[in-house]
Design an enzyme around this catalytic site. Structure first.
Site, PDB file in Angstrom:
ATOM      1  CG  ASN A 289      38.475  26.172  39.153  1.00 10.18           C
ATOM      2  OD1 ASN A 289      37.928  26.101  39.998  1.00 10.18           O
ATOM      3  ND2 ASN A 289      38.116  27.506  38.330  1.00 10.18           N
TER       4      ASN A 289
ATOM      5  CG  HIS B 252      33.354  22.899  42.173  1.00 15.52           C
ATOM      6  ND1 HIS B 252      32.281  24.017  42.369  1.00 15.52           N
ATOM      7  CD2 HIS B 252      33.465  23.171  40.624  1.00 15.52           C
ATOM      8  CE1 HIS B 252      31.856  24.424  41.383  1.00 15.52           C
ATOM      9  NE2 HIS B 252      32.523  24.055  40.275  1.00 15.52           N
TER      10      HIS B 252
ATOM     11  CG  HIS C  23      34.988  32.495  39.312  1.00 17.54           C
ATOM     12  ND1 HIS C  23      34.138  32.288  38.549  1.00 17.54           N
ATOM     13  CD2 HIS C  23      34.859  34.089  39.539  1.00 17.54           C
ATOM     14  CE1 HIS C  23      33.407  33.448  38.008  1.00 17.54           C
ATOM     15  NE2 HIS C  23      33.883  34.385  38.700  1.00 17.54           N
TER      16      HIS C  23
ATOM     17  NE  ARG D 197      29.762  32.801  40.423  1.00 15.11           N
ATOM     18  CZ  ARG D 197      29.366  32.435  39.112  1.00 15.11           C
ATOM     19  NH1 ARG D 197      30.069  31.666  38.547  1.00 15.11           N
ATOM     20  NH2 ARG D 197      28.433  33.196  38.518  1.00 15.11           N
TER      21      ARG D 197
ATOM     22  NE  ARG E 183      27.359  30.985  42.514  1.00 13.45           N
ATOM     23  CZ  ARG E 183      26.873  30.904  41.407  1.00 13.45           C
ATOM     24  NH1 ARG E 183      27.112  29.585  40.697  1.00 13.45           N
ATOM     25  NH2 ARG E 183      26.157  31.811  40.870  1.00 13.45           N
TER      26      ARG E 183
ATOM     27  CD  GLU F 124      38.087  31.177  36.310  1.00  8.95           C
ATOM     28  OE1 GLU F 124      36.964  31.397  36.745  1.00  8.95           O
ATOM     29  OE2 GLU F 124      38.568  30.067  35.981  1.00  8.95           O
TER      30      GLU F 124
ATOM     31  CB  THR G 103      31.689  31.137  33.717  1.00 10.06           C
ATOM     32  OG1 THR G 103      32.468  31.228  34.955  1.00 10.06           O
ATOM     33  CG2 THR G 103      32.182  32.308  32.803  1.00 10.06           C
TER      34      THR G 103
ATOM     35  CD  GLU H 114      40.554  29.755  30.839  1.00 10.86           C
ATOM     36  OE1 GLU H 114      41.416  30.342  31.560  1.00 10.86           O
ATOM     37  OE2 GLU H 114      39.839  28.988  31.165  1.00 10.86           O
TER      38      GLU H 114
ATOM     39  CG  HIS I  15      33.519  26.175  31.328  1.00 10.08           C
ATOM     40  ND1 HIS I  15      32.266  25.614  31.425  1.00 10.08           N
ATOM     41  CD2 HIS I  15      33.439  27.150  32.489  1.00 10.08           C
ATOM     42  CE1 HIS I  15      31.327  26.124  32.278  1.00 10.08           C
ATOM     43  NE2 HIS I  15      32.117  26.813  33.039  1.00 10.08           N
TER      44      HIS I  15
HETATM   45  N1  PXP Z   1      37.952  28.622  32.862  1.00  7.79           N
HETATM   46  C1  PXP Z   1      37.110  29.440  33.287  1.00  7.79           C
HETATM   47  C2  PXP Z   1      37.292  30.731  32.645  1.00  7.79           C
HETATM   48  C3  PXP Z   1      36.092  29.151  34.157  1.00  7.79           C
HETATM   49  O1  PXP Z   1      35.229  30.275  34.651  1.00  7.79           O
HETATM   50  C4  PXP Z   1      36.098  27.909  34.438  1.00  7.79           C
HETATM   51  C5  PXP Z   1      34.940  27.483  35.633  1.00  7.79           C
HETATM   52  O2  PXP Z   1      35.152  28.310  36.949  1.00  7.79           O
HETATM   53  C6  PXP Z   1      36.779  26.741  34.255  1.00  7.79           C
HETATM   54  C7  PXP Z   1      37.947  27.350  33.370  1.00  7.79           C
HETATM   55  C8  PXP Z   1      36.752  25.490  34.907  1.00  7.79           C
HETATM   56  O3  PXP Z   1      35.744  24.828  34.385  1.00  7.79           O
HETATM   57  P1  PXP Z   1      35.461  23.435  34.928  1.00  7.79           P
HETATM   58  O4  PXP Z   1      34.878  23.589  36.352  1.00  7.79           O
HETATM   59  O5  PXP Z   1      34.043  23.121  34.095  1.00  7.79           O
HETATM   60  O6  PXP Z   1      36.391  22.492  34.588  1.00  7.79           O
END
Ligand code: PXP
Length: 242
Positions: free
Chosen positions: A10, A13, A46, A48, A52, A73, A104, A154, A193
């Site tokens: 992901n 960031h 994601h 959003r 952001r 996402e 999330t 998930e 997550h």
């Molecule tokens: N899975 C989902 C559905 C999420 O919303 C997120 C955060 O955007 C992640 C995984 C990844 O989480 P993290 O950034 O804490 O690794």
């Protein structure tokens, strides 16, 4: 390798850093390509409602340039549904979204909106977009998810990631049971997550888990070791899980 866990990287960031200054760098497309080369099996972003971090243009650019599948996402809104139907990612992961949250915060309550989720799954899957549902590891949510026709769940690992010792073992047990139930009901099992190189292995070792989506910790590690080594290191770690 048989049974190899897929690593979804992901890159939200990377966009967070860019948006902090409102400039054009660092590039999320560049980050995605580096992650692919380092062993990412898919790229997750994601989009959003408040934009952001990831922007609409990022999603389109990723769709055009990725070699690996794109997992988008999305909140369960008409706006997002329109965008996703146009972009046609390989996967759409339905997530809950609150404006004020930092990230999330919980899984989507499928049991409370099974009809709406089923309709959204049908319209996405009709055009070839596979759907996963981001849910808490609860039997009620897994059963409701299976009834919607989604391809995967998930499992939300945030509570596991934020707890320690006995409480963490308890959360791991809940994830194990949810994973087993989901697999039995014919769902693919993904999880994510809050996973880091320090807490990921017990989750990766759970029966049934096929894919992990990891963002924040990989980008945080990338500050010190570079994105390629951060992703490659996670890949090597996951390969020790089975
Ligand atoms: N899975 C989902 C559905 C999420 O919303 C997120 C955060 O955007 C992640 C995984 C990844 O989480 P993290 O950034 O804490 O690794």
């Amino acid at each position: 390798m048989h049974n190899r866990i897929r690593l979804g990287v992901n890159i939200d960031h990377v966009a967070t850093v860019r948006q902090a200054r409102g400039v054009s760098y660092p590039s999320v497309v560049h980050a995605a390509h580096m992650a692919e080369l380092a062993g990412a099996d898919l790229i997750t972003v994601h989009l959003r409602e408040d934009r952001r971090h990831i922007q609409d243009t990022d999603v389109r650019a990723l769709r055009e340039s990725l070699q690996v599948p794109l997992n988008l996402e999305m909140a369960l809104t008409d706006e997002m549904l329109d965008i996703v139907l146009k972009v046609k990612p390989d996967w759409a992961c339905l997530v809950p979204e609150k404006r004020e949250e930092l990230t999330t915060e919980g899984g989507l309550d499928i049991a409370a909106q099974q009809q709406r989720v089923s309709e959204v799954c049908a319209s996405l899957q009709q055009v070839g977009i596979k759907v996963s549902l981001f849910v808490d590891p609860q039997a009620e949510q897994i059963q409701a998810s299976a009834a919607t026709g989604a391809r995967a769940v998930e499992l939300h690992t945030g509570t596991y990631a934020n707890s320690v010792k006995q409480a963490q073992q308890h959360e791991l047990q809940r994830l194990a049971e949810a994973s087993r139930l989901a697999a039995e009901l014919g769902l693919q099992v993904h999880a994510g997550h809050g996973l880091t190189r320090h807490n990921v292995l017990p989750v990766a070792q759970l029966e049934g888990i096929e894919e992990l989506n990891i963002g924040h910790a990989l980008i945080a590690d990338a500050i010190f070791m570079g994105l390629a080594e951060s992703v490659a290191g996670m890949r090597r770690l996951l390969d020790t899980a089975r």
